[in-house]
Design an enzyme around this catalytic site. Structure first.
Site, mmCIF file in Angstrom:
data_model
loop_
_atom_site.group_PDB
_atom_site.id
_atom_site.type_symbol
_atom_site.label_atom_id
_atom_site.label_comp_id
_atom_site.label_asym_id
_atom_site.label_seq_id
_atom_site.Cartn_x
_atom_site.Cartn_y
_atom_site.Cartn_z
ATOM 1 N N GLU A 68 0.708 -1.155 -0.075
ATOM 2 C CA GLU A 68 0.171 0.084 -0.195
ATOM 3 C C GLU A 68 0.911 1.303 -0.062
ATOM 4 O O GLU A 68 0.484 2.331 -0.976
ATOM 5 C CB GLU A 68 -0.911 -0.170 1.047
ATOM 6 C CG GLU A 68 -2.260 0.844 1.080
ATOM 7 C CD GLU A 68 -3.029 0.695 2.350
ATOM 8 O OE1 GLU A 68 -3.849 -0.413 2.377
ATOM 9 O OE2 GLU A 68 -3.153 1.372 3.185
ATOM 10 N N GLU B 179 2.224 1.673 -3.469
ATOM 11 C CA GLU B 179 1.020 2.392 -4.241
ATOM 12 C C GLU B 179 0.875 3.984 -3.629
ATOM 13 O O GLU B 179 0.883 4.441 -4.916
ATOM 14 C CB GLU B 179 -0.190 1.410 -3.964
ATOM 15 C CG GLU B 179 -1.346 1.812 -4.784
ATOM 16 C CD GLU B 179 -2.859 1.054 -4.346
ATOM 17 O OE1 GLU B 179 -2.496 -0.013 -3.550
ATOM 18 O OE2 GLU B 179 -3.757 1.392 -5.047
ATOM 19 N N CYS C 56 -7.851 -1.650 4.334
ATOM 20 C CA CYS C 56 -7.706 -2.994 5.338
ATOM 21 C C CYS C 56 -9.056 -3.159 5.946
ATOM 22 O O CYS C 56 -8.962 -4.586 6.547
ATOM 23 C CB CYS C 56 -6.714 -2.571 6.616
ATOM 24 S SG CYS C 56 -5.135 -2.305 5.747
ATOM 25 N N SER D 297 -6.968 1.935 -1.979
ATOM 26 C CA SER D 297 -6.024 1.101 -2.412
ATOM 27 C C SER D 297 -6.325 -0.197 -2.704
ATOM 28 O O SER D 297 -7.381 -0.730 -2.134
ATOM 29 C CB SER D 297 -5.058 0.920 -1.422
ATOM 30 O OG SER D 297 -4.124 0.038 -1.476
ATOM 31 N N LYS E 110 -14.806 -9.631 9.198
ATOM 32 C CA LYS E 110 -13.631 -10.443 8.774
ATOM 33 C C LYS E 110 -14.030 -11.869 8.230
ATOM 34 O O LYS E 110 -13.562 -12.574 7.561
ATOM 35 C CB LYS E 110 -12.540 -10.654 9.752
ATOM 36 C CG LYS E 110 -11.553 -9.125 9.974
ATOM 37 C CD LYS E 110 -10.724 -9.297 8.696
ATOM 38 C CE LYS E 110 -10.018 -7.731 8.804
ATOM 39 N NZ LYS E 110 -9.352 -7.494 7.491
ATOM 40 N N GLU F 278 -15.477 -11.209 4.859
ATOM 41 C CA GLU F 278 -14.302 -10.890 4.019
ATOM 42 C C GLU F 278 -13.797 -12.479 3.601
ATOM 43 O O GLU F 278 -13.614 -12.498 2.264
ATOM 44 C CB GLU F 278 -13.349 -10.158 4.751
ATOM 45 C CG GLU F 278 -12.265 -9.860 3.551
ATOM 46 C CD GLU F 278 -11.175 -9.218 4.459
ATOM 47 O OE1 GLU F 278 -10.744 -7.962 3.920
ATOM 48 O OE2 GLU F 278 -10.604 -9.508 5.429
ATOM 49 N N GLU G 230 -13.863 -13.703 -4.410
ATOM 50 C CA GLU G 230 -12.602 -13.504 -5.030
ATOM 51 C C GLU G 230 -11.369 -13.879 -4.308
ATOM 52 O O GLU G 230 -10.275 -13.726 -4.702
ATOM 53 C CB GLU G 230 -12.338 -11.944 -5.438
ATOM 54 C CG GLU G 230 -12.588 -11.126 -4.309
ATOM 55 C CD GLU G 230 -14.035 -10.660 -3.984
ATOM 56 O OE1 GLU G 230 -15.208 -11.311 -4.211
ATOM 57 O OE2 GLU G 230 -14.330 -9.318 -3.869
ATOM 58 N N CYS H 216 -9.914 -1.238 15.245
ATOM 59 C CA CYS H 216 -10.012 -2.609 15.424
ATOM 60 C C CYS H 216 -10.050 -2.907 16.982
ATOM 61 O O CYS H 216 -10.608 -3.775 17.463
ATOM 62 C CB CYS H 216 -9.035 -3.585 14.815
ATOM 63 S SG CYS H 216 -8.693 -3.108 13.254
#
Lengths: 159, 587
Positions: free
Chosen positions: B285, B288, B311, B331, B370, B373, B378, B516
């Site tokens: 990141e 990037e 994230c 990102s 999460k 996720e 994908e 978090c």
């Protein structure tokens, strides 16, 4: 088919124009829903999503209001919409039995419309005609002091 | 602000005008019980539905009882909180609530953490004094991250307040009326088909078992018992500063070493650290960021600034469903959890000489999103997910207890290598401001080719919902925006979308209040937001104690690039460590 689609587009346009004409949309959700039900006859998901997006409120909130007030309906009313009073006076004078007959004769359930779109039944709490109990209305016509036996003939006129 | 004097249970108390009777009582140690009320001061969440009536008090001169949570103080008010009338009313309220509540307390997921249960115990409720056949029932809704069992809902509306006022997601609303009243989604759709971001903050504030996480604990036990599988685990940064609370430690206790020992005792073949892939995230990141900065400065084609961190999975869901205009800005770097899964099932599986199907990757996360996720298609190869199972901090605590492990007695141990080596930059991913600070530590040194004069970027830290700070990197000044809590993120993103007047170049967003550390998988805070501050302080303490505090100085990161990935943003890195986002139109 094309005509139906065009009709629908026009309805959405009318609703959009109405919302745009409000000086501020804040606090106007119920007013807009009233208008929308006036235009479409009922409030399907598509209309609620449109209103939410247009008024920048969540769809959940729009649905919350629609599901709370019994005036709002997500079901299209039947061609013949029967409103039966289930208030105290009508109830003690046998509205329940009338309702059973109405359901039998039309094939509709309370709050629902028959699959062919012909009949729908709406249950109401007192229409202010307790002297006529038990009472139901079809469109503008009021049927008072009805007996279960009369229901079949009344409904036959609308079939 | 002017003060008001009132008398509560015979004691005089001076409080600011505008305070509630409940606030005033708290000030003099009168502990009025509450149920629907929730005040998370530091995150500005206040649920003041006054719907449960558990907190009623007698006010002299007032005919009916007053809900103390929503009754403002008035000069000279005389309040009694413990008269027989109050106690009887409270008991009746509870009896009525319990009469419409399933009696599944022995096997309820919330057993031991249920605020309704605490109250019935406090008020000495015995037996079923009110019982009837009428029970409100509602279909169960199960998503990859959470379970809604609305039969256990007490209509406190905390979830609705959290979803609509704090997170501003708008997935929930009270619907219907009377016995049919329930908190649900638009058109009563399954939550997975709505704008729900899976942040799980509704679960974090639900007083009962109506909203709980999708529990993976038993699946982990089964995987561990399967001799054909190699089972490895990664632990997110915020877990180590909260897990101790489940074992009676003070909030903010750092239990990294004991947690690692516990995971080894449970039987994981390798105990690794998500902090390692947090460092890897910074390399990807951060590179990037620098690339996009160059594009921005030189007006070149291609992705430019601002850049958003990616994230936080709930944040990604939020952008995908509600910020279509900005879908190209985040990102492309995957989250540390997913980078870990991807690297584990390629680089590490190869190292062990096993097939990806025989490697089970378990995560321990402070987060419920999460779980969602990990289930995204994908992030799977031929149907085999990069991360197989995701446990919350709470679930790990339960598993440790089920495995008969005494945390107190454990010696401390170290993470395994190679995916367990990390830096202070990796650990601060656990708090609001941490990801961007970690990125700046690396971006600064890479760009200026000079060592940082000071590692701690105090200007990026704190607890305010939206913070903007500038960091100079030689010739350029980077304006950085930070938001935690999705409502705050929405405000900041709207500002950027509508012209970006503060010229913000990089934005860090964490969906949960506090980041978090305040994730929905953490031990329940039960409304005490000071716990979040203590966890945050602990995260910075862990960072301070680390021998290496910059991601690009992590030798294990250097090694994985040398042996496997090539360099940041290489083709292989793109394939394994990056992703793309999809616009979703949801109700």
């Amino acid at each position: 088919m094309a005509a139906i689609i065009q009709q629908k587009e026009e309805k959405f346009k009318e609703l959009e124009q109405y919302i745009d004409s409000l000086p501020d949309t804040k606090g106007e959700l119920i007013r807009v829903l009233h208008k929308a039900q006036g235009i479409f006859g009922f409030l399907p998901e598509e209309v609620q999503r449109f209103i939410a997006k247009k008024m920048k409120v969540s769809t959940a909130k729009v649905f919350g209001v629609v599901s709370f007030y019994s005036f709002f309906t997500m079901e299209p009313k039947g061609e013949v919409d029967i409103s039966i009073c289930l208030g105290t006076a009508c109830y003690v004078r046998g509205a329940e039995k009338i309702l059973t007959e109405l359901k039998k004769e039309t094939g509709a359930e309370v709050g629902k419309t028959t699959p062919n779109g012909k009949f729908s039944i709406t249950g109401l709490r007192c229409i202010g005609a307790c002297g006529l109990a038990p009472v139901f209305t079809i469109g503008e016509k009021v049927y008072g002091r009805v007996t279960p036996e009369q229901v079949k003939d009344i409904i036959a006129q609308y079939k | 602000m002017s003060e008001v004097k009132i008398i509560i249970d015979g004691k005089e108390v001076h409080v600011a005008k505008g305070s509630t009777v409940l606030d005033a009582a708290k000030k003099i140690g009168v502990d009025i019980p509450t149920l629907c009320h929730l005040d998370l001061h530091d995150t500005k969440m206040v649920n003041q539905a006054a719907s449960c009536r558990v907190c009623v008090v007698e006010v002299e001169g007032r005919r009916n009882l007053a809900p103390s949570c929503a009754t403002p103080v008035v000069e000279g008010m005389v309040v009694k909180t413990n008269t027989i009338r109050v106690m009887e009313a409270r008991k009746t309220v509870l009896e009525l609530l319990v009469s419409d509540h399933p009696k599944e307390c022995l096997s309820c997921a919330k057993a031991g953490d249920c605020e309704l249960q605490d109250l019935t115990e406090l008020c000495g409720l015995r037996g079923d004094s009110i019982s009837g056949t009428a029970m409100s029932t509602y279909k169960k809704d199960i998503t990859p991250s959470l379970i809604r069992d609305m039969d256990k809902c007490v209509l406190c509306r905390r979830c609705e307040t959290m979803c609509n006022k704090v997170q501003e997601v708008g997935a929930l609303s009270g619907i219907n009326r009377g016995f049919n009243a329930v908190v649900s989604s638009a058109f009563e759709l399954p939550m997975a088909e709505t704008v729900c971001t899976h942040c799980g903050q509704c679960v974090a504030v639900c007083p009962t078992g109506a909203l709980t996480e999708m529990n993976h604990t038993w699946k982990v036990v089964e995987a561990l018992a399967d001799p054909t599988k190699t089972v490895i685990v990664q632990t997110a940064p915020a877990v180590r500063v909260a897990l101790g609370e489940e074992f009676g430690n003070e909030p903010g206790s750092i239990v990294t070493g004991k947690m690692v020992s516990a995971l080894k005792a449970i039987g994981f073949d390798h105990v690794f650290d998500t902090d390692f892939t947090a460092d890897l995230t910074i390399l990807e990141e951060g590179t990037e960021l620098l690339e996009r900065l160059e594009n921005f400065l030189e007006g070149k084609e291609g992705p430019s600034l601002p850049i958003l961190t990616s994230c936080c999975p709930a944040w990604v869901n939020f952008v995908e469903s509600q910020f279509h205009e900005l879908i190209d800005i985040p990102s492309t770097a995957r989250s540390p959890q997913q980078m870990f899964g991807s690297v584990a099932k390629t680089y590490f599986a190869d190292k062990l000489g096993i097939k990806r199907e025989d490697l089970v990757v378990v995560s321990v996360m402070p987060c419920l999103a999460k779980k969602f996720e990990a289930s995204r298609e994908e992030f799977a190869v031929d149907g085999n997910p990069d991360v197989d199972l995701v446990m919350s901090t709470r679930e790990l605590a339960d598993l440790i207890k089920q495995m008969n492990i005494d945390m107190e007695e454990l010696e401390e141990s170290e993470f395994d290598n190679p995916l367990g080596m990390s830096t202070g930059a990796g650990v601060i991913f656990g708090t609001t401001g941490g990801v961007i600070e970690a990125a700046v530590r690396t971006a600064y040194e890479v760009r200026t080719k000079k060592p940082l004069p000071k590692i701690d970027f105090e200007e990026l830290r704190g607890f305010d919902g939206v913070r903007v700070a500038s960091v100079a990197m030689d010739d350029v000044v980077l304006n950085i925006g930070i938001a935690h809590g999705l409502g705050n993120a929405k405000a900041l993103l709207t500002e950027i979308r509508d012209g970006n007047p503060r010229n913000i170049h990089a934005v860090e967003v964490m969906a949960c209040p506090g980041g978090c550390i305040g994730g929905a998988g953490q031990p329940y805070h039960h409304g005490d937001s000071s716990i979040l501050m203590k966890r945050q302080a602990a995260i910075y303490q862990v960072d301070k104690n680390m021998p290496i505090r910059k991601s690009h100085e992590n030798p294990a990161i250097a090694e994985i690039y040398e042996k496997f990935l090539g360099k940041p943003l290489s083709e292989k890195a793109h394939h394994l460590l990056h992703t793309h986002y999809h616009m979703k139109d949801k109700a």
